[in-house]
Structure formats: structure tokens, C-alpha cells
Design a protein around this motif. Structure first.
Motif, PDB file in Angstrom:
ATOM      1  N   THR A  15     -58.680  -5.275 -18.388  1.00  0.00           N
ATOM      2  CA  THR A  15     -59.925  -4.656 -18.463  1.00  0.00           C
ATOM      3  C   THR A  15     -59.293  -3.697 -17.200  1.00  0.00           C
ATOM      4  O   THR A  15     -58.119  -3.574 -16.413  1.00  0.00           O
ATOM      5  CB  THR A  15     -61.460  -5.933 -17.550  1.00  0.00           C
ATOM      6  OG1 THR A  15     -60.498  -6.974 -16.351  1.00  0.00           O
ATOM      7  CG2 THR A  15     -61.648  -5.909 -18.598  1.00  0.00           C
ATOM      8  N   PRO A  17     -59.138  -2.047 -13.370  1.00  0.00           N
ATOM      9  CA  PRO A  17     -58.822  -2.672 -12.213  1.00  0.00           C
ATOM     10  C   PRO A  17     -59.620  -1.726 -11.061  1.00  0.00           C
ATOM     11  O   PRO A  17     -60.456  -0.831 -11.175  1.00  0.00           O
ATOM     12  CB  PRO A  17     -57.142  -2.523 -11.848  1.00  0.00           C
ATOM     13  CG  PRO A  17     -56.814  -0.706 -12.594  1.00  0.00           C
ATOM     14  CD  PRO A  17     -57.324  -0.535 -13.727  1.00  0.00           C
ATOM     15  N   HIS A  40     -57.151  -8.237 -12.279  1.00  0.00           N
ATOM     16  CA  HIS A  40     -58.056  -8.881 -12.953  1.00  0.00           C
ATOM     17  C   HIS A  40     -56.685 -10.212 -13.431  1.00  0.00           C
ATOM     18  O   HIS A  40     -57.243 -11.357 -14.060  1.00  0.00           O
ATOM     19  CB  HIS A  40     -58.687  -9.124 -14.075  1.00  0.00           C
ATOM     20  CG  HIS A  40     -59.920  -7.346 -14.012  1.00  0.00           C
ATOM     21  ND1 HIS A  40     -61.366  -7.987 -12.614  1.00  0.00           N
ATOM     22  CD2 HIS A  40     -59.719  -6.123 -13.628  1.00  0.00           C
ATOM     23  CE1 HIS A  40     -61.676  -7.280 -12.916  1.00  0.00           C
ATOM     24  NE2 HIS A  40     -61.679  -6.459 -13.144  1.00  0.00           N
ATOM     25  N   ARG A  41     -55.368  -9.433 -12.964  1.00  0.00           N
ATOM     26  CA  ARG A  41     -54.011 -10.833 -13.300  1.00  0.00           C
ATOM     27  C   ARG A  41     -53.092 -11.077 -12.261  1.00  0.00           C
ATOM     28  O   ARG A  41     -53.287  -9.342 -12.106  1.00  0.00           O
ATOM     29  CB  ARG A  41     -53.718 -10.488 -14.910  1.00  0.00           C
ATOM     30  CG  ARG A  41     -54.500 -10.399 -15.781  1.00  0.00           C
ATOM     31  CD  ARG A  41     -54.173 -11.054 -16.840  1.00  0.00           C
ATOM     32  NE  ARG A  41     -54.737 -10.792 -18.513  1.00  0.00           N
ATOM     33  CZ  ARG A  41     -54.445 -11.504 -19.720  1.00  0.00           C
ATOM     34  NH1 ARG A  41     -53.015 -10.898 -20.149  1.00  0.00           N
ATOM     35  NH2 ARG A  41     -55.514 -11.528 -20.392  1.00  0.00           N
ATOM     36  N   TYR A  65     -52.956 -10.329  -7.113  1.00  0.00           N
ATOM     37  CA  TYR A  65     -54.010  -9.999  -8.397  1.00  0.00           C
ATOM     38  C   TYR A  65     -54.085  -8.375  -7.417  1.00  0.00           C
ATOM     39  O   TYR A  65     -55.006  -7.487  -8.033  1.00  0.00           O
ATOM     40  CB  TYR A  65     -54.780 -10.257  -8.262  1.00  0.00           C
ATOM     41  CG  TYR A  65     -55.490 -11.513  -8.900  1.00  0.00           C
ATOM     42  CD1 TYR A  65     -55.760 -11.409 -10.524  1.00  0.00           C
ATOM     43  CD2 TYR A  65     -55.264 -12.597  -8.221  1.00  0.00           C
ATOM     44  CE1 TYR A  65     -55.950 -12.600 -10.662  1.00  0.00           C
ATOM     45  CE2 TYR A  65     -55.263 -14.430  -8.707  1.00  0.00           C
ATOM     46  CZ  TYR A  65     -54.964 -14.255 -10.254  1.00  0.00           C
ATOM     47  OH  TYR A  65     -56.056 -15.328 -11.293  1.00  0.00           O
TER      48      TYR A  65
END
Length: 206
Positions: A15, A17, A40-41, A65
Motif C-alpha cells: 500500500t 506510504p 507499512h513494512r 517502517y
């Protein structure tokens, strides 16, 4: 086929950022700003791009993140629209771009040279109001003076008219008061004349 499918699958799960500016997206010339990209990672590579310059790109690997891109000694040319994206270690495709961030670089030296427009406007309004107040004051004094002179002239004319009337009234009153006295004198003269006429000749000798 399997590799392409896995790449598409990874791309779909990444998704977009979020990009922010610290301390503010409006920065004075010569100052620094930090553009923070939050994904998101973890264990990904972040990329910072500029919409007006296709050749502008900064990349940064992060175990967390987020990644922070420090822009120092900003100039007007550094202003523009920025965005960020990220990709995982096993993917060659970037995620969807973040929302665009508009960075503004202000020239504080020009602000110091030029007086603020608001203060100039307030000064002009204050000076105009002061001039109007003085003008209204002089106009009021002029009108009051004119009215005073008019009242004085009216009173003088009224007095000048009243004095002849008073003299006429006195003369009429005097003439009326003298009229009965004159009539009495006339009547007494008539009586004397009639008496002298009735006396026989020679009565005076007695």
C-alpha cells in the motif's frame, strides 16, 4: 510465469506510504527540512522523488517502517512537489506513490526589506481618518461661527425695529394724554366767552 505472478502479488500488497515534512512544509531560505516517508513494512528500501524533476531520486534502506530524507540549505529551486515510495528486498517494483507534498521555500530577506502590506494599509487608513477628523472639526467651527453671526445680526435688526415702535408708542400716548387737557382748556375758554357775552353793558363798571 510464477516469478511474474509473485511480483504482481507483492505489488498489490504494498500500500502507498505517507510523506510528511518536519518541522513544516514551508521553510525559510537557507534552513533545513526533513521529509519523512512512513511505509507499512520493515526491511524495505524507500525512495524520494520530485514531480517537477524526473531525474531527482534519493533512496534509503531501512530496517524499520520509515525513512527520513534531510534536505539542507534550501534554495528556491528546492521548492516543489515531492512524493515517496518503497519496495521490499525481494521485489523490483515500487509501491504506489504517496500523496504529493508541496514544499515551499520563502525568501525571508525580501520580507525584511519590504514593509508588510498590512502595516502600510493600516497606516494609510489611520492617516486618512485623522485628516477627515480635522476637516470635519474645521467645518463644524465654521458653521457654528456663521450661525452665531447670523443670530447676532438678527437680534440687532430686531432691536432697531423695536426702538422706533417704542418712540411711536410714546408719542401716541403723549398726544392722547394732552388731548383731554386741550379739550378742557378749550371748553373753559368757551365758557368764559359765553359769560362775557351774556353780561349787559356797563356791568363791568359796577
Amino acid at each position: 510465469m510464477i516469478t511474474e505472478f509473485l511480483s504482481l502479488l507483492c505489488l498489490e500488497t504494498l500500500t502507498k506510504p505517507y510523506l510528511s515534512a518536519l518541522p513544516s512544509p514551508v521553510v525559510e531560505q537557507g534552513r533545513n527540512v526533513t521529509l519523512r516517508c512512513l511505509g507499512h513494512r520493515h526491511n524495505v528500501t524507500f525512495m524520494l522523488g520530485k514531480l517537477q524533476d524526473s531525474g531527482y531520486r534519493q533512496e534509503q534502506r531501512s530496517a524499520g517502517y520509515e525513512a527520513e530524507f534531510l534536505l539542507t540549505h534550501l534554495e528556491p529551486k528546492d521548492a516543489g512537489t515531492y512524493f515517496c515510495a518503497y519496495k521490499t528486498m525481494g521485489s523490483q517494483e515500487w509501491s504506489e506513490e504517496s500523496e504529493h507534498l508541496q514544499l515551499e521555500v520563502t525568501d525571508d530577506r525580501n520580507k525584511r526589506r519590504a514593509p508588510p502590506g498590512g502595516k502600510v494599509t493600516r497606516s494609510i487608513i489611520a492617516a486618512t481618518c485623522c485628516c477627515l477628523s480635522i476637516l470635519l472639526l474645521f467645518l463644524s467651527i465654521f458653521l457654528i461661527n456663521r450661525c452665531t453671526q447670523h443670530d447676532l445680526s438678527h437680534e440687532e435688526s430686531t432691536k432697531s425695529l423695536q426702538i422706533p415702535h417704542f418712540h411711536v408708542f410714546l408719542s401716541l400716548r403723549t398726544s392722547h394724554s394732552k388731548l383731554p387737557q386741550q379739550e378742557a382748556m378749550d371748553s373753559s375758554d368757551l365758557e368764559r366767552t359765553s359769560v362775557s357775552a351774556e353780561r349787559p353793558p356797563g356791568s363791568e363798571l359796577c
